[in-house]
Write an enzyme that holds these catalytic residues in place. Sequence first.
Site, PDB file in Angstrom:
ATOM      1  CG  ASP A 101       2.161  12.401   0.939  1.00  0.00           C
ATOM      2  OD1 ASP A 101       3.015  11.505   1.046  1.00  0.00           O
ATOM      3  OD2 ASP A 101       2.158  13.230   0.013  1.00  0.00           O
ATOM      4  CG  HIS A 298       2.681   7.087   2.934  1.00  0.00           C
ATOM      5  ND1 HIS A 298       3.237   8.072   3.713  1.00  0.00           N
ATOM      6  CD2 HIS A 298       2.126   7.730   1.864  1.00  0.00           C
ATOM      7  CE1 HIS A 298       3.053   9.249   3.143  1.00  0.00           C
ATOM      8  NE2 HIS A 298       2.365   9.076   2.028  1.00  0.00           N
TER       9      HIS A 298
END
Length: 329
Positions: A101, A298
Amino acid sequence: MTSAKRISVRSGDATLSMTVAGSGPLVILIHGWPDLGLGYRHQIGPLAGAGYRVAVPDMRGYGASSAPEDPHVYSIDHAADDIAAIADALGERTWVSVGHDWGSPVAWRTAQRFPDRVRAVFSLGVPHRLPSPVSAHEWFDSAYPDRFYYMRYFEQVGPAEQELGRDARDSLKRIFHALSGDAPFGEWLKPRPLDAPLLPGLMSPPEGPLSFMSDAELDAHAEPFARNGFYGSLCWYRNWDANEAQARAYGDQTIRQPAGFLCGDREIVLLMFDRGLETQRTLCPDLRMERMLPGCGHWTPAERPSEVTAALLEFLSDVADRPGDGPNI
């Protein structure tokens, strides 16, 4: 976890709290939003056991690390300097940067900012890219015209802090679920009104624990946000134009160190940046690994812990055994 300890180091205006485990070549695992160093909980022990010294900080604005009031000190260059400060505090000249991220652009930046110290870079989910030629508002308005976009919503101080802080645990559970492989792909970016808040637009998570996070792990993630609020973590989103200007200062964006990339095929970032993987291949001439995990969203380190750990160990072994043009383990 064998030999793991919690320490704090100073980096400019920030104090960084981190877990350190093992001995050997230094590997720094860098998390993103709204995670903590805890996001790498499945990787620390195996990497340390394989002969690496592993440092896993809570980045500035998160967990037990300090959260400076000035939003401008949450830029990528500041964060890259934090990573170098960690290596300095541990007495290490060189290290491997691993990011997820927001931690991924930090990892890429460390390779540019400290080319003689960063031996290799591994990114989970966020490809290395060229800086945007337009401002944040121009990009937001072009890509998401007249509709909600979370980065636009996070820019203003106050509304997101208030919304997410009402119930930190519930907020995190909704966010973790919406970006995972368990939610419909694109759930995070589905259209909604321009002036909408974040959470009501997300589908409700299932009752009970998430498939990739126990209730105890969710509690551990939520506790520092419930105590400290979300201000520091959201400030990472308030430096878009500064970050792009900083990136341009590094020239052609080529990463000359060995690089690796692992991503879920339900990674939302792939929808946000057009031709991200193709661009990354041109910018990373020594891209030694590029893999996709079917059905993974994710949160790769938590959703696919064994696959992520195996890929990291394979990559680290490769960059250790094959000296290249840049620094190596």
